[in-house]
Design a protein around this motif. Structure first.
Motif, PDB file in Angstrom:
ATOM      1  N   PHE A  49       0.829  -1.098   0.017  1.00  0.00           N
ATOM      2  CA  PHE A  49      -0.090  -0.102  -0.038  1.00  0.00           C
ATOM      3  C   PHE A  49       0.899   1.336  -0.026  1.00  0.00           C
ATOM      4  N   LEU A  50       0.446   2.255  -0.980  1.00  0.00           N
ATOM      5  CA  LEU A  50       1.380   3.204  -1.028  1.00  0.00           C
ATOM      6  C   LEU A  50       0.422   4.549  -0.745  1.00  0.00           C
ATOM      7  N   HIS A  51       0.980   5.640  -0.092  1.00  0.00           N
ATOM      8  CA  HIS A  51       0.283   6.866  -0.153  1.00  0.00           C
ATOM      9  C   HIS A  51       1.298   7.728  -0.834  1.00  0.00           C
ATOM     10  N   VAL A  52       0.549   8.178  -1.989  1.00  0.00           N
ATOM     11  CA  VAL A  52       1.239   9.059  -2.960  1.00  0.00           C
ATOM     12  C   VAL A  52       0.780  10.458  -2.925  1.00  0.00           C
ATOM     13  N   ASN A  53       1.875  11.278  -2.916  1.00  0.00           N
ATOM     14  CA  ASN A  53       1.284  12.893  -3.213  1.00  0.00           C
ATOM     15  C   ASN A  53       1.277  13.077  -4.500  1.00  0.00           C
ATOM     16  N   VAL A  54       0.300  13.318  -5.361  1.00  0.00           N
ATOM     17  CA  VAL A  54       0.145  13.293  -6.723  1.00  0.00           C
ATOM     18  C   VAL A  54       0.043  14.833  -7.023  1.00  0.00           C
ATOM     19  N   GLU A  55       0.824  15.250  -8.201  1.00  0.00           N
ATOM     20  CA  GLU A  55       0.773  16.423  -8.687  1.00  0.00           C
ATOM     21  C   GLU A  55      -0.640  17.112  -8.981  1.00  0.00           C
ATOM     22  N   ASN A  56      -0.950  18.301  -8.459  1.00  0.00           N
ATOM     23  CA  ASN A  56      -2.370  18.832  -8.631  1.00  0.00           C
ATOM     24  C   ASN A  56      -3.467  18.091  -8.448  1.00  0.00           C
ATOM     25  N   ILE A  57      -3.270  16.843  -7.643  1.00  0.00           N
ATOM     26  CA  ILE A  57      -4.301  15.937  -7.123  1.00  0.00           C
ATOM     27  C   ILE A  57      -4.490  15.865  -5.567  1.00  0.00           C
ATOM     28  N   GLY A  58      -3.319  15.946  -4.734  1.00  0.00           N
ATOM     29  CA  GLY A  58      -3.329  15.487  -3.604  1.00  0.00           C
ATOM     30  C   GLY A  58      -2.883  13.952  -3.074  1.00  0.00           C
ATOM     31  N   MET A  59      -3.212  13.449  -2.101  1.00  0.00           N
ATOM     32  CA  MET A  59      -2.860  12.255  -1.556  1.00  0.00           C
ATOM     33  C   MET A  59      -3.623  11.303  -2.051  1.00  0.00           C
ATOM     34  N   LEU A  60      -3.149  10.233  -2.614  1.00  0.00           N
ATOM     35  CA  LEU A  60      -4.022   8.857  -3.018  1.00  0.00           C
ATOM     36  C   LEU A  60      -3.397   7.872  -2.503  1.00  0.00           C
ATOM     37  N   THR A  61      -4.158   6.681  -2.184  1.00  0.00           N
ATOM     38  CA  THR A  61      -3.868   5.627  -1.816  1.00  0.00           C
ATOM     39  C   THR A  61      -3.735   4.656  -2.943  1.00  0.00           C
ATOM     40  N   VAL A  62      -2.734   3.754  -2.926  1.00  0.00           N
ATOM     41  CA  VAL A  62      -2.729   2.695  -4.215  1.00  0.00           C
ATOM     42  C   VAL A  62      -2.367   1.390  -3.531  1.00  0.00           C
ATOM     43  N   ARG A  63      -2.867   0.342  -4.012  1.00  0.00           N
ATOM     44  CA  ARG A  63      -2.585  -0.912  -3.838  1.00  0.00           C
ATOM     45  C   ARG A  63      -1.854  -1.791  -5.034  1.00  0.00           C
ATOM     46  N   ALA A  64      -0.720  -2.236  -4.557  1.00  0.00           N
ATOM     47  CA  ALA A  64       0.095  -3.027  -5.894  1.00  0.00           C
ATOM     48  C   ALA A  64       0.159  -4.085  -5.085  1.00  0.00           C
ATOM     49  N   ASP A  65      -0.114  -5.512  -6.070  1.00  0.00           N
ATOM     50  CA  ASP A  65       0.225  -6.726  -5.819  1.00  0.00           C
ATOM     51  C   ASP A  65       1.726  -6.924  -5.592  1.00  0.00           C
ATOM     52  N   GLY A  66       2.116  -7.782  -4.573  1.00  0.00           N
ATOM     53  CA  GLY A  66       3.205  -8.082  -4.202  1.00  0.00           C
ATOM     54  C   GLY A  66       4.071  -6.975  -3.778  1.00  0.00           C
ATOM     55  N   ASP A  67       5.387  -7.277  -3.618  1.00  0.00           N
ATOM     56  CA  ASP A  67       6.490  -6.116  -3.064  1.00  0.00           C
ATOM     57  C   ASP A  67       6.869  -5.130  -4.159  1.00  0.00           C
ATOM     58  N   PHE A  68       6.201  -4.243  -4.300  1.00  0.00           N
ATOM     59  CA  PHE A  68       6.691  -3.018  -5.384  1.00  0.00           C
ATOM     60  C   PHE A  68       7.697  -2.433  -4.677  1.00  0.00           C
ATOM     61  N   PRO A  69       8.706  -2.452  -5.569  1.00  0.00           N
ATOM     62  CA  PRO A  69      10.102  -1.799  -4.871  1.00  0.00           C
ATOM     63  C   PRO A  69      10.139  -0.410  -5.071  1.00  0.00           C
ATOM     64  N   VAL A  70       9.519   0.303  -3.856  1.00  0.00           N
ATOM     65  CA  VAL A  70       9.492   1.664  -3.499  1.00  0.00           C
ATOM     66  C   VAL A  70       9.950   2.192  -1.890  1.00  0.00           C
ATOM     67  N   THR A  71      10.389   3.120  -1.858  1.00  0.00           N
ATOM     68  CA  THR A  71      10.330   3.573  -0.362  1.00  0.00           C
ATOM     69  C   THR A  71       9.814   5.252  -0.352  1.00  0.00           C
ATOM     70  N   HIS A  72       9.714   5.740   0.817  1.00  0.00           N
ATOM     71  CA  HIS A  72       9.506   7.227   0.908  1.00  0.00           C
ATOM     72  C   HIS A  72      10.398   7.941   0.240  1.00  0.00           C
ATOM     73  N   GLY A  73       9.737   8.853  -0.787  1.00  0.00           N
ATOM     74  CA  GLY A  73      10.459   9.940  -1.446  1.00  0.00           C
ATOM     75  C   GLY A  73      10.680   9.524  -2.835  1.00  0.00           C
ATOM     76  N   ASP A  74      10.268   8.256  -3.076  1.00  0.00           N
ATOM     77  CA  ASP A  74      10.417   7.853  -4.684  1.00  0.00           C
ATOM     78  C   ASP A  74       9.420   8.470  -5.333  1.00  0.00           C
TER      79      ASP A  74
END
Length: 96
Positions: A49-74
């Motif tokens: 689960f990712l909380h992503v600050n999207v340009e011109n939209i704001g914070m969105l929650t996204v669910r990816a299957d498996g271990d999506f390789p990201v960390t804070h700030g990516d």
């Protein structure tokens, strides 16, 4: 919980507001409809689960299957599944 997107970002979907569930948003590190920065990445078993600050939209929650390789700030790209978007009028009623 459904994400709600309003204004300019909703216009391509012919609605003042669109709703999209976290599992109906595709993640990519290369390209997509919306660009954002990961605020939180939670790797929970078979899901990420990712909380992503999207340009011109704001914070969105996204669910990816498996271990999506990201960390804070990516930086990531999000693309909603257009067959799973819910469209709403300004008064909150669904557009059929």
């Amino acid at each position: 919980r459904m994400n709600f997107v309003k204004g300019e970002a909703a216009k391509p979907y012919n609605a003042p507001t669109v709703g999209i569930r976290p599992e109906h948003i595709k993640l990519s590190k290369e390209s997509g409809s919306w660009k954002g920065v990961v605020g939180v990445a939670e790797h929970l078993g078979s899901d990420t689960f990712l909380h992503v600050n999207v340009e011109n939209i704001g914070m969105l929650t996204v669910r990816a299957d498996g271990d999506f390789p990201v960390t804070h700030g990516d930086t990531v790209w999000l693309t909603p599944d257009t067959t799973r978007i819910h469209r709403f009028e300004d008064n909150g009623l669904a557009i059929r």
